[in-house]
Design a protein around this motif. Structure first.
Motif, PDB file in Angstrom:
ATOM      1  N   GLY A 219      53.510  46.177  48.818  1.00  0.00           N
ATOM      2  CA  GLY A 219      53.411  46.942  50.092  1.00  0.00           C
ATOM      3  C   GLY A 219      54.660  46.624  51.106  1.00  0.00           C
ATOM      4  N   ASP A 220      54.854  47.718  52.125  1.00  0.00           N
ATOM      5  CA  ASP A 220      55.971  47.646  52.929  1.00  0.00           C
ATOM      6  C   ASP A 220      55.539  48.342  54.300  1.00  0.00           C
ATOM      7  N   GLY A 221      54.782  47.565  54.903  1.00  0.00           N
ATOM      8  CA  GLY A 221      54.195  48.209  56.403  1.00  0.00           C
ATOM      9  C   GLY A 221      52.591  48.725  55.875  1.00  0.00           C
ATOM     10  N   ASN A 222      52.150  48.424  54.985  1.00  0.00           N
ATOM     11  CA  ASN A 222      50.957  48.718  54.178  1.00  0.00           C
ATOM     12  C   ASN A 222      49.994  48.343  55.385  1.00  0.00           C
ATOM     13  N   PRO A 223      48.721  49.122  55.275  1.00  0.00           N
ATOM     14  CA  PRO A 223      47.665  48.720  55.915  1.00  0.00           C
ATOM     15  C   PRO A 223      46.511  47.864  54.964  1.00  0.00           C
ATOM     16  N   LEU A 224      45.537  47.345  55.594  1.00  0.00           N
ATOM     17  CA  LEU A 224      44.861  46.680  54.858  1.00  0.00           C
ATOM     18  C   LEU A 224      44.067  47.686  53.777  1.00  0.00           C
ATOM     19  N   ARG A 225      44.036  47.134  52.380  1.00  0.00           N
ATOM     20  CA  ARG A 225      43.295  47.945  51.350  1.00  0.00           C
ATOM     21  C   ARG A 225      42.349  47.182  50.618  1.00  0.00           C
ATOM     22  N   ARG A 226      40.920  47.468  50.855  1.00  0.00           N
ATOM     23  CA  ARG A 226      39.771  46.736  50.373  1.00  0.00           C
ATOM     24  C   ARG A 226      39.388  47.603  49.151  1.00  0.00           C
ATOM     25  N   THR A 227      38.963  46.932  47.927  1.00  0.00           N
ATOM     26  CA  THR A 227      38.362  47.825  46.840  1.00  0.00           C
ATOM     27  C   THR A 227      37.495  46.737  46.067  1.00  0.00           C
ATOM     28  N   VAL A 228      36.408  47.384  45.958  1.00  0.00           N
ATOM     29  CA  VAL A 228      35.378  46.722  45.411  1.00  0.00           C
ATOM     30  C   VAL A 228      35.292  47.096  43.954  1.00  0.00           C
ATOM     31  N   TYR A 229      35.168  46.377  43.058  1.00  0.00           N
ATOM     32  CA  TYR A 229      35.012  46.366  41.311  1.00  0.00           C
ATOM     33  C   TYR A 229      33.797  46.201  40.961  1.00  0.00           C
ATOM     34  N   TYR A 230      33.209  47.039  40.208  1.00  0.00           N
ATOM     35  CA  TYR A 230      31.904  46.611  39.467  1.00  0.00           C
ATOM     36  C   TYR A 230      32.349  47.168  38.209  1.00  0.00           C
ATOM     37  N   GLU A 231      32.157  46.109  36.945  1.00  0.00           N
ATOM     38  CA  GLU A 231      32.536  46.467  35.424  1.00  0.00           C
ATOM     39  C   GLU A 231      31.131  46.513  34.940  1.00  0.00           C
ATOM     40  N   PHE A 232      31.256  47.598  33.988  1.00  0.00           N
ATOM     41  CA  PHE A 232      30.021  47.820  33.258  1.00  0.00           C
ATOM     42  C   PHE A 232      30.491  47.881  31.717  1.00  0.00           C
ATOM     43  N   ARG A 233      29.547  47.492  30.752  1.00  0.00           N
ATOM     44  CA  ARG A 233      29.890  47.304  29.247  1.00  0.00           C
ATOM     45  C   ARG A 233      28.440  47.649  28.794  1.00  0.00           C
ATOM     46  N   PRO A 234      28.812  48.570  27.329  1.00  0.00           N
ATOM     47  CA  PRO A 234      27.538  48.689  26.643  1.00  0.00           C
ATOM     48  C   PRO A 234      27.009  47.480  26.137  1.00  0.00           C
ATOM     49  N   GLY A 235      25.751  47.364  26.047  1.00  0.00           N
ATOM     50  CA  GLY A 235      24.967  45.970  25.887  1.00  0.00           C
ATOM     51  C   GLY A 235      25.349  45.672  24.259  1.00  0.00           C
ATOM     52  N   GLU A 236      25.230  46.783  23.530  1.00  0.00           N
ATOM     53  CA  GLU A 236      25.521  46.697  22.011  1.00  0.00           C
ATOM     54  C   GLU A 236      26.712  46.047  21.738  1.00  0.00           C
ATOM     55  N   ILE A 237      28.007  46.302  22.515  1.00  0.00           N
ATOM     56  CA  ILE A 237      29.156  45.891  22.231  1.00  0.00           C
ATOM     57  C   ILE A 237      29.006  44.482  22.841  1.00  0.00           C
ATOM     58  N   GLU A 238      28.520  43.802  23.945  1.00  0.00           N
ATOM     59  CA  GLU A 238      28.428  42.574  24.356  1.00  0.00           C
ATOM     60  C   GLU A 238      27.769  41.697  23.598  1.00  0.00           C
ATOM     61  N   ALA A 239      26.468  42.216  23.006  1.00  0.00           N
ATOM     62  CA  ALA A 239      25.740  41.359  21.879  1.00  0.00           C
ATOM     63  C   ALA A 239      26.422  41.092  20.533  1.00  0.00           C
ATOM     64  N   GLU A 240      27.328  42.073  20.251  1.00  0.00           N
ATOM     65  CA  GLU A 240      27.998  41.846  18.834  1.00  0.00           C
ATOM     66  C   GLU A 240      29.597  41.058  18.999  1.00  0.00           C
ATOM     67  N   PHE A 241      30.132  41.215  20.014  1.00  0.00           N
ATOM     68  CA  PHE A 241      31.406  41.019  20.386  1.00  0.00           C
ATOM     69  C   PHE A 241      31.494  39.631  21.576  1.00  0.00           C
ATOM     70  N   GLY A 242      30.722  39.755  22.264  1.00  0.00           N
ATOM     71  CA  GLY A 242      30.903  39.133  23.546  1.00  0.00           C
ATOM     72  C   GLY A 242      31.603  39.709  24.733  1.00  0.00           C
ATOM     73  N   PRO A 243      32.344  38.936  25.549  1.00  0.00           N
ATOM     74  CA  PRO A 243      32.671  37.396  25.767  1.00  0.00           C
ATOM     75  C   PRO A 243      31.414  36.715  25.916  1.00  0.00           C
ATOM     76  N   HIS A 244      30.319  37.344  26.594  1.00  0.00           N
ATOM     77  CA  HIS A 244      29.126  36.557  26.784  1.00  0.00           C
ATOM     78  C   HIS A 244      28.287  36.258  26.015  1.00  0.00           C
ATOM     79  N   THR A 245      27.260  35.220  26.190  1.00  0.00           N
ATOM     80  CA  THR A 245      26.154  34.976  25.633  1.00  0.00           C
ATOM     81  C   THR A 245      24.963  35.995  25.799  1.00  0.00           C
ATOM     82  N   LEU A 246      24.076  36.122  24.767  1.00  0.00           N
ATOM     83  CA  LEU A 246      22.964  36.834  24.717  1.00  0.00           C
ATOM     84  C   LEU A 246      22.161  36.458  26.301  1.00  0.00           C
TER      85      LEU A 246
END
Length: 304
Positions: A219-246
């Motif tokens: 930034g150079d003289g930038n105002p405040l910028r707030r961005t909320v991130y929600y991530e989504f993953r297909p359950g089948e990919i998570e179940a097979e590969f993680g990184p999280h546990t079931l």
């Protein structure tokens, strides 16, 4: 909407129930999609106030709390708040936001019924101290995964993002090899010759694939910028590969169900058609129960 000199599909949550087939295909091909007007009126004002509260807490300095992350300000050289993790845990309006029906119907269209909400955070550019975000991918699709469904973030913009603060993306880079992406990220400086800016207004949303190359200049003289991130993953990919546990997936399903119910009760959500979360097969939920907490720390649920 013209972002690049060429018309591209842009969704409008004020007029649609979910993204269209054309918009979904654009996202799959290019790695990002803009959605206008997801947040408005009372909800936008409430979310802005809630995230301002968290920003001010973090900007004042928070010690011994890993959820508040800092970078080095481009002007002051001092620690500057750049990210806050687990915003759903810290704010009830952010719980209701996770239940937003346009967003969830669109995620379901892209990922299927067994979608899982994984990460939630707020990223920031502090006023006049915008920290450069170099070209990067958020993460990689797990090795050996042939499932074509995308893993992606939904980015809720709470402030205007102009050319000083907006995200830049390289369309189609979500399809690049790791070597191609690494070569581009290793180029010096923040070149935008092959990229496009994505200016946004408060209440707008970007869907961005975790493998699309993106970043933003300092930034150079930038105002405040707030961005909320929600991530989504297909359950089948998570179940097979993680990184999280079931176990993590099951816990996060209960969080999502609770957030959908909270949204139904929100005064600003009256008149909406609520999202019906209908996971099936191994992901079927037979009974909803109130979550014990809303902050399931990732580090406690990594696969060993």
């Amino acid at each position: 909407m013209d972002l690049t000199g060429v018309n591209i599909p842009v969704a409008d949550a004020r007029k649609q129930e979910a993204i269209t087939d054309e918009q979904a295909q654009y996202f799959l091909d290019n790695g990002f999609l803009v959605v206008r007007g997801v947040l408005a009126g009372e909800e936008l004002a409430l979310v802005q106030r809630e995230m301002q509260r968290l920003y001010e807490k973090g900007a004042a300095g928070v010690e011994n709390d890993p959820d508040y992350m800092y970078g080095t300000g481009v002007k002051s050289g001092q620690p500057v708040l750049r990210r806050i993790e687990y915003v759903i845990d810290k704010s009830d309006p952010m719980k209701a936001l996770l239940g937003h029906p346009f967003i969830l119907r669109s995620v379901e269209k892209l990922q299927g019924r067994n979608l899982i909400a994984t990460w939630d955070s707020m990223v920031l550019k502090a006023p006049d101290e915008g920290v450069i975000v170099p070209w990067h991918r958020d993460a990689a699709v797990p090795d050996g995964c042939a499932d074509p469904r995308p893993i992606f973030n939904v980015d809720f913009y709470l402030d205007e993002a102009d050319l000083k603060t907006c995200l830049w993306v390289i369309p189609g880079s979500n399809k690049w090899t790791k070597a191609e992406a690494d070569a581009r990220c290793n180029q010096p400086g923040f070149s935008t010759d092959d990229a496009i800016p994505v200016p946004m207004q408060p209440g707008d949303v970007i869907f961005h694939n975790i493998e699309v190359l993106h970043g933003s200049p300092s930034g150079d003289g930038n105002p405040l910028r707030r961005t909320v991130y929600y991530e989504f993953r297909p359950g089948e990919i998570e179940a097979e590969f993680g990184p999280h546990t079931l176990e993590y997936l099951s816990l996060k399903q209960q969080v999502l169900l609770d957030c959908i119910e909270r949204r139904k009760a929100a005064p600003y959500a009256q008149g909406e058609t609520p999202f019906l979360y209908r996971p099936n097969g191994a992901f079927a939920v037979h009974a909803a129960r109130r979550p014990e907490q809303y902050r399931y720390g990732h580090e406690h649920y990594w696969r060993r």
